[in-house]
Enzyme design. Structure first.
Site, PDB file in Angstrom:
ATOM      1  N   ARG A  66      22.174  -8.825 -43.057  1.00  0.00           N
ATOM      2  CA  ARG A  66      22.391  -9.749 -41.937  1.00  0.00           C
ATOM      3  C   ARG A  66      23.853 -10.205 -41.940  1.00  0.00           C
ATOM      4  NH1 ARG A  66      18.749 -11.873 -37.823  1.00  0.00           N
ATOM      5  NH2 ARG A  66      20.070 -13.350 -36.737  1.00  0.00           N
ATOM      6  N   THR A 109      22.384 -21.835 -24.278  1.00  0.00           N
ATOM      7  CA  THR A 109      21.435 -22.422 -23.345  1.00  0.00           C
ATOM      8  C   THR A 109      20.032 -22.151 -23.870  1.00  0.00           C
ATOM      9  OG1 THR A 109      20.559 -22.350 -21.108  1.00  0.00           O
ATOM     10  CG2 THR A 109      21.610 -20.344 -21.877  1.00  0.00           C
ATOM     11  N   HIS A 110      19.199 -23.194 -23.870  1.00  0.00           N
ATOM     12  CA  HIS A 110      17.850 -23.083 -24.434  1.00  0.00           C
ATOM     13  C   HIS A 110      16.847 -23.565 -23.382  1.00  0.00           C
ATOM     14  CE1 HIS A 110      14.742 -22.985 -27.488  1.00  0.00           C
ATOM     15  NE2 HIS A 110      14.352 -24.183 -27.083  1.00  0.00           N
TER      16      HIS A 110
HETATM   17  C1  GRF Z   1      17.014 -17.907 -20.833  1.00  0.00           C
HETATM   18  O1  GRF Z   1      16.007 -18.783 -20.337  1.00  0.00           O
HETATM   19  C2  GRF Z   1      17.474 -18.362 -22.186  1.00  0.00           C
HETATM   20  O2  GRF Z   1      17.510 -19.765 -22.330  1.00  0.00           O
HETATM   21  C3  GRF Z   1      16.381 -17.796 -23.051  1.00  0.00           C
HETATM   22  O3  GRF Z   1      16.113 -16.521 -22.526  1.00  0.00           O
HETATM   23  C4  GRF Z   1      16.451 -16.540 -21.151  1.00  0.00           C
HETATM   24  C5  GRF Z   1      17.480 -15.466 -20.932  1.00  0.00           C
HETATM   25  O4  GRF Z   1      17.473 -15.177 -19.595  1.00  0.00           O
HETATM   26  N1  GRF Z   1      16.800 -17.707 -24.428  1.00  0.00           N
HETATM   27  P1  GRF Z   1      18.581 -14.147 -19.009  1.00  0.00           P
HETATM   28  O5  GRF Z   1      18.681 -12.997 -19.999  1.00  0.00           O
HETATM   29  O6  GRF Z   1      19.866 -14.909 -18.907  1.00  0.00           O
HETATM   30  O7  GRF Z   1      18.013 -13.745 -17.690  1.00  0.00           O
END
Ligand code: GRF
Length: 202
Positions: A66, A109-110
């Protein structure tokens, strides 16, 4: 500002950034200089290629450890000299070397309201828990999992009829506009981190 965006899937967050920049190339304050991924064959990479952007892939299974993967991801990202790294649906936890190099400059972003429902199944977990509202969080990445200082959040109602996909799609609508707004602000105005607070534009 120079952005490197990391993706693992459909890349709609990446697309939202690309569209926002294309709509206002001088005003947005940032440009995506490369897109990185942890796997091949994903729409996120196709979106990058359609936009004429350089891409790189570093798969964990191609490395003996890793730590070696982390080092390779760091090197591949550093080649583009990013001011900000945007993890937009990137489904791997970056390691010590990556954070040593880009710490404080990685935005994630989560799809849940952190600290609730961290990890890879935030949408499913909120739904299973019976949450009445959930949403999305844009935060700086620290050495934990989804634990870094929160920059912005958006709320999404959970509906009785929701399954994981329907709820995730509604969250992603909010998430995309939140990410574009935050990345633009950070790029244009800069920011300062003070403990768990992120002061943008001061
Ligand atoms: C997003 O909702 C992100 O927060 C989560 O997976 C999704 C990714 O969506 N981890 P995309 O690949 O940007 O369409």
């Amino acid at each position: 500002a120079r952005l490197v965006v990391l993706v693992s899937g459909s890349g709609t967050n990446l697309q939202a950034l690309l569209d926002a920049i294309a709509a206002d190339p001088d005003g947005f304050g940032a440009e995506v200089v490369a897109v990185g991924a942890d796997r091949t064959g994903i729409a996120g990479l196709e979106r990058a290629e359609r936009a004429g952007l350089p891409t790189f892939v570093r798969r964990v299974k191609d490395f003996a450890s890793r730590a070696e993967w982390d080092a390779a991801l760091t090197e591949a990202t550093a080649a583009y000299e990013p001011d900000l790294v945007v993890s937009a649906g990137f489904m791997k936890i970056v390691g010590k070397e990556f954070l040593a190099r880009f710490g404080g400059r990685v935005v994630n972003t989560h799809p849940a309201l952190l600290p609730s429902f961290p990890g890879a199944h935030g949408v499913r977990d909120a739904l299973a828990y019976g949450a009445k509202v959930t949403g999305c969080t844009v935060h700086l990445v620290d050495d934990g999992v989804d634990t870094g200082p929160i920059i912005a959040q958006g709320v999404v109602e959970v509906r009785e009829t929701d399954d994981e996909d329907a709820l995730h799609e509604r969250i992603k609508e909010v998430e995309r506009s939140l990410l574009v707004e935050v990345v633009g602000r950070l790029a244009r105005h800069g920011y300062r981190i003070e403990g768990r607070k992120v002061h943008v534009g001061e």
